[in-house]
Motif scaffolding. Structure first.
Motif, PDB file in Angstrom:
ATOM      1  N   ALA A   1       0.845  -1.196   0.000  1.00  0.00           N
ATOM      2  CA  ALA A   1       0.000   0.000   0.000  1.00  0.00           C
ATOM      3  C   ALA A   1       0.880   1.245   0.000  1.00  0.00           C
ATOM      4  CB  ALA A   1      -0.910  -0.021   1.217  1.00  0.00           C
ATOM      5  N   TYR A   2       0.712   2.074  -1.018  1.00  0.00           N
ATOM      6  CA  TYR A   2       1.500   3.298  -1.136  1.00  0.00           C
ATOM      7  C   TYR A   2       0.644   4.556  -1.076  1.00  0.00           C
ATOM      8  CZ  TYR A   2       5.201   0.134  -2.686  1.00  0.00           C
ATOM      9  OH  TYR A   2       6.121  -0.883  -2.747  1.00  0.00           O
ATOM     10  N   ILE A   3      -0.554   4.525  -1.650  1.00  0.00           N
ATOM     11  CA  ILE A   3      -1.423   5.703  -1.645  1.00  0.00           C
ATOM     12  C   ILE A   3      -2.827   5.299  -1.201  1.00  0.00           C
ATOM     13  CG2 ILE A   3      -0.127   6.975  -3.387  1.00  0.00           C
ATOM     14  CD1 ILE A   3      -2.122   6.075  -5.493  1.00  0.00           C
ATOM     15  N   ASP A   4      -3.532   6.265  -0.600  1.00  0.00           N
ATOM     16  CA  ASP A   4      -4.900   6.010  -0.155  1.00  0.00           C
ATOM     17  C   ASP A   4      -5.628   7.341  -0.043  1.00  0.00           C
ATOM     18  OD1 ASP A   4      -7.123   4.606   0.626  1.00  0.00           O
ATOM     19  OD2 ASP A   4      -6.190   3.693   2.395  1.00  0.00           O
ATOM     20  N   THR A   5      -6.937   7.280   0.164  1.00  0.00           N
ATOM     21  CA  THR A   5      -7.741   8.489   0.288  1.00  0.00           C
ATOM     22  C   THR A   5      -7.715   9.004   1.723  1.00  0.00           C
ATOM     23  OG1 THR A   5      -9.740   7.167   0.683  1.00  0.00           O
ATOM     24  CG2 THR A   5      -9.270   7.829  -1.590  1.00  0.00           C
TER      25      THR A   5
ATOM     26  N   VAL B   1       0.907   6.993   1.824  1.00  0.00           N
ATOM     27  CA  VAL B   1       0.845   6.345   3.136  1.00  0.00           C
ATOM     28  C   VAL B   1       2.104   5.505   3.364  1.00  0.00           C
ATOM     29  CG1 VAL B   1      -1.665   6.343   3.254  1.00  0.00           C
ATOM     30  CG2 VAL B   1      -0.505   4.439   2.147  1.00  0.00           C
ATOM     31  N   SER B   2       3.146   5.809   2.595  1.00  0.00           N
ATOM     32  CA  SER B   2       4.407   5.077   2.700  1.00  0.00           C
ATOM     33  C   SER B   2       5.572   6.056   2.783  1.00  0.00           C
ATOM     34  CB  SER B   2       4.591   4.160   1.486  1.00  0.00           C
ATOM     35  OG  SER B   2       5.873   3.582   1.475  1.00  0.00           O
ATOM     36  N   GLU B   3       6.528   5.730   3.630  1.00  0.00           N
ATOM     37  CA  GLU B   3       7.742   6.545   3.709  1.00  0.00           C
ATOM     38  C   GLU B   3       8.794   6.082   2.713  1.00  0.00           C
ATOM     39  OE1 GLU B   3       8.977   6.522   7.778  1.00  0.00           O
ATOM     40  OE2 GLU B   3       7.453   7.994   8.386  1.00  0.00           O
ATOM     41  N   ASP B   4       8.546   4.962   2.049  1.00  0.00           N
ATOM     42  CA  ASP B   4       9.468   4.461   1.031  1.00  0.00           C
ATOM     43  C   ASP B   4       9.153   5.097  -0.320  1.00  0.00           C
ATOM     44  OD1 ASP B   4      10.655   2.714   2.866  1.00  0.00           O
ATOM     45  OD2 ASP B   4       9.161   1.149   2.448  1.00  0.00           O
ATOM     46  N   PRO B   5      10.155   5.314  -1.164  1.00  0.00           N
ATOM     47  CA  PRO B   5       9.886   5.803  -2.520  1.00  0.00           C
ATOM     48  C   PRO B   5       9.043   4.798  -3.300  1.00  0.00           C
ATOM     49  CG  PRO B   5      12.213   6.021  -1.966  1.00  0.00           C
ATOM     50  CD  PRO B   5      11.605   5.162  -0.900  1.00  0.00           C
ATOM     51  N   PHE B   6       8.225   5.293  -4.199  1.00  0.00           N
ATOM     52  CA  PHE B   6       7.430   4.423  -5.055  1.00  0.00           C
ATOM     53  C   PHE B   6       7.176   5.127  -6.383  1.00  0.00           C
ATOM     54  CE2 PHE B   6       4.572   6.654  -2.120  1.00  0.00           C
ATOM     55  CZ  PHE B   6       3.678   7.275  -2.979  1.00  0.00           C
ATOM     56  N   LYS B   7       6.722   4.361  -7.337  1.00  0.00           N
ATOM     57  CA  LYS B   7       6.477   4.889  -8.677  1.00  0.00           C
ATOM     58  C   LYS B   7       5.013   5.292  -8.824  1.00  0.00           C
ATOM     59  CE  LYS B   7       6.768   3.543 -13.586  1.00  0.00           C
ATOM     60  NZ  LYS B   7       7.107   2.425 -14.499  1.00  0.00           N
ATOM     61  N   LEU B   8       4.770   6.498  -9.330  1.00  0.00           N
ATOM     62  CA  LEU B   8       3.432   6.970  -9.650  1.00  0.00           C
ATOM     63  C   LEU B   8       3.274   6.997 -11.161  1.00  0.00           C
ATOM     64  CD1 LEU B   8       2.844  10.011  -7.247  1.00  0.00           C
ATOM     65  CD2 LEU B   8       1.494   7.902  -7.322  1.00  0.00           C
ATOM     66  N   THR B   9       2.179   6.441 -11.654  1.00  0.00           N
ATOM     67  CA  THR B   9       1.884   6.477 -13.084  1.00  0.00           C
ATOM     68  C   THR B   9       0.492   7.071 -13.285  1.00  0.00           C
ATOM     69  OG1 THR B   9       3.254   4.529 -13.529  1.00  0.00           O
ATOM     70  CG2 THR B   9       1.619   5.131 -15.198  1.00  0.00           C
ATOM     71  N   PHE B  10       0.429   8.141 -14.064  1.00  0.00           N
ATOM     72  CA  PHE B  10      -0.834   8.802 -14.387  1.00  0.00           C
ATOM     73  C   PHE B  10      -1.197   8.486 -15.834  1.00  0.00           C
ATOM     74  CE2 PHE B  10       1.276  11.365 -11.146  1.00  0.00           C
ATOM     75  CZ  PHE B  10       0.261  11.562 -10.214  1.00  0.00           C
ATOM     76  N   THR B  11      -2.473   8.229 -16.090  1.00  0.00           N
ATOM     77  CA  THR B  11      -2.964   7.927 -17.430  1.00  0.00           C
ATOM     78  C   THR B  11      -4.167   8.797 -17.746  1.00  0.00           C
ATOM     79  OG1 THR B  11      -2.255   5.626 -17.201  1.00  0.00           O
ATOM     80  CG2 THR B  11      -3.783   6.113 -18.991  1.00  0.00           C
ATOM     81  N   TYR B  12      -4.135   9.445 -18.898  1.00  0.00           N
ATOM     82  CA  TYR B  12      -5.245  10.295 -19.342  1.00  0.00           C
ATOM     83  C   TYR B  12      -6.316   9.417 -19.983  1.00  0.00           C
ATOM     84  CZ  TYR B  12      -7.801  13.696 -22.212  1.00  0.00           C
ATOM     85  OH  TYR B  12      -8.787  14.436 -22.816  1.00  0.00           O
ATOM     86  N   LEU B  13      -7.512   9.388 -19.374  1.00  0.00           N
ATOM     87  CA  LEU B  13      -8.585   8.522 -19.856  1.00  0.00           C
ATOM     88  C   LEU B  13      -9.554   9.218 -20.804  1.00  0.00           C
ATOM     89  CD1 LEU B  13      -9.552   6.529 -16.622  1.00  0.00           C
ATOM     90  CD2 LEU B  13      -7.889   5.939 -18.408  1.00  0.00           C
ATOM     91  N   GLY B  14      -9.598  10.552 -20.779  1.00  0.00           N
ATOM     92  CA  GLY B  14     -10.481  11.252 -21.708  1.00  0.00           C
ATOM     93  C   GLY B  14     -11.232  12.400 -21.056  1.00  0.00           C
ATOM     94  N   LYS B  15     -12.195  12.968 -21.803  1.00  0.00           N
ATOM     95  CA  LYS B  15     -12.924  14.150 -21.319  1.00  0.00           C
ATOM     96  C   LYS B  15     -14.250  14.317 -22.050  1.00  0.00           C
ATOM     97  CE  LYS B  15     -12.243  17.040 -25.058  1.00  0.00           C
ATOM     98  NZ  LYS B  15     -13.074  18.102 -25.647  1.00  0.00           N
ATOM     99  N   GLU B  16     -15.167  15.005 -21.377  1.00  0.00           N
ATOM    100  CA  GLU B  16     -16.421  15.450 -21.976  1.00  0.00           C
ATOM    101  C   GLU B  16     -16.631  16.869 -21.462  1.00  0.00           C
ATOM    102  OE1 GLU B  16     -19.953  16.865 -22.738  1.00  0.00           O
ATOM    103  OE2 GLU B  16     -19.817  16.190 -20.666  1.00  0.00           O
ATOM    104  N   ALA B  17     -16.115  17.844 -22.178  1.00  0.00           N
ATOM    105  CA  ALA B  17     -16.188  19.224 -21.711  1.00  0.00           C
ATOM    106  C   ALA B  17     -15.893  20.186 -22.842  1.00  0.00           C
ATOM    107  CB  ALA B  17     -15.203  19.463 -20.568  1.00  0.00           C
TER     108      ALA B  17
ATOM    109  N   SER C   1       9.201  10.412  -3.721  1.00  0.00           N
ATOM    110  CA  SER C   1      10.026  10.144  -2.542  1.00  0.00           C
ATOM    111  C   SER C   1       9.773  11.183  -1.455  1.00  0.00           C
ATOM    112  CB  SER C   1      11.515  10.130  -2.924  1.00  0.00           C
ATOM    113  OG  SER C   1      11.885  11.360  -3.529  1.00  0.00           O
ATOM    114  N   GLY C   2       8.558  11.724  -1.431  1.00  0.00           N
ATOM    115  CA  GLY C   2       8.243  12.806  -0.493  1.00  0.00           C
ATOM    116  C   GLY C   2       7.725  12.362   0.853  1.00  0.00           C
ATOM    117  N   GLY C   3       7.662  11.049   1.105  1.00  0.00           N
ATOM    118  CA  GLY C   3       7.172  10.578   2.393  1.00  0.00           C
ATOM    119  C   GLY C   3       5.665  10.687   2.518  1.00  0.00           C
TER     120      GLY C   3
END
Length: 222
Positions: free
Chosen positions: A23-27, A78-94, A124-126
């Motif tokens: 677990a690296y990210i959460d709401t 929610v992690s103090e260890d570095p991890f990889k973030l990947t963002f993907t553009y899914l689209g838009k209606e606007a 790596s921002g904790g």
């Protein structure tokens, strides 16, 4: 099993286990008490399948109008260890031109980014809220913005909802406050977090694969 094969098996096992996710990210809630999940509006074009495929959104479809999403929440590490973030553009209606920004720099733009475009970075921002957000341009004029680090992603204004696809895997859906609708389909971005492969693990796995290749070559000669 001989020494070579034992080494190869060990390298393979360690390589696979080293790539396992945690677990690296959460709401996190921006209000107290936390706002309860809300239903996806029936006129959300992504949720009801409009434009998948068809030019508005890229598939597959991860949620529909029977699901719920979170408002007044942010995504946080929610992690103090570095991890990889990947963002993907899914689209838009606007009608507005929307932008998705990471650490203040534009990553995706609804006018120019191709569907399925991706962006990856090592975080790596904790612990704490991730630094991303949305902004929109209304035919040459600034229309609004929202930051994940703030508490402004509230229903009824310029905001985004969060849908949890799975562990460390979320979809952010923007409502650009155009007053025409309030359905959170103006810009969709997926975010995933994953383990950063350790150099030692990769080297060990590569050594095991090299050993397999050498052994197979030796068998052919024999």
């Amino acid at each position: 099993m001989n020494k070579l094969m034992q080494g190869i098996a060990l390298a393979a096992v360690m390589g696979v286990s080293g790539l396992a996710q945690a677990a690296y990210i959460d709401t996190v809630a921006n209000t107290a008490p936390a706002e309860a999940p809300v239903g996806v509006p029936g006129n959300n074009d992504y949720a009801n399948g409009t434009g998948i495929p068809g030019g508005l959104f890229t598939g597959p479809q991860y949620y529909d109008t029977t699901d719920t999403v979170l408002l007044s929440h942010s995504l946080a590490s929610v992690s103090e260890d570095p991890f990889k973030l990947t963002f993907t553009y899914l689209g838009k209606e606007a009608g507005y031109t929307g932008s998705f920004l990471y650490e203040g720099s534009e990553v995706f733009n609804t006018a120019t980014s191709p569907l399925g475009d991706t962006f990856s970075v090592i975080y790596s921002g904790g612990l704490g809220k991730l630094d991303f957000g949305f902004s929109s341009d209304a035919w040459g004029a600034f229309a609004g913005s929202v930051s994940n680090q703030g508490a402004g992603n509230l229903a009824g204004g310029y905001n985004f909802s969060i849908f949890e696809v799975g562990e460390d895997w979320f979809i952010l859906s923007l409502d650009d406050n155009n007053q025409v609708d309030d359905n959170h389909d103006d810009m969709l971005v997926m975010v995933k977090a994953s383990k950063v492969p350790e150099p030692g693990t990769l080297a060990l796995l590569g050594l095991g694969l090299a050993g397999i290749a050498v052994r197979m070559k030796g068998r052919k000669k024999a």
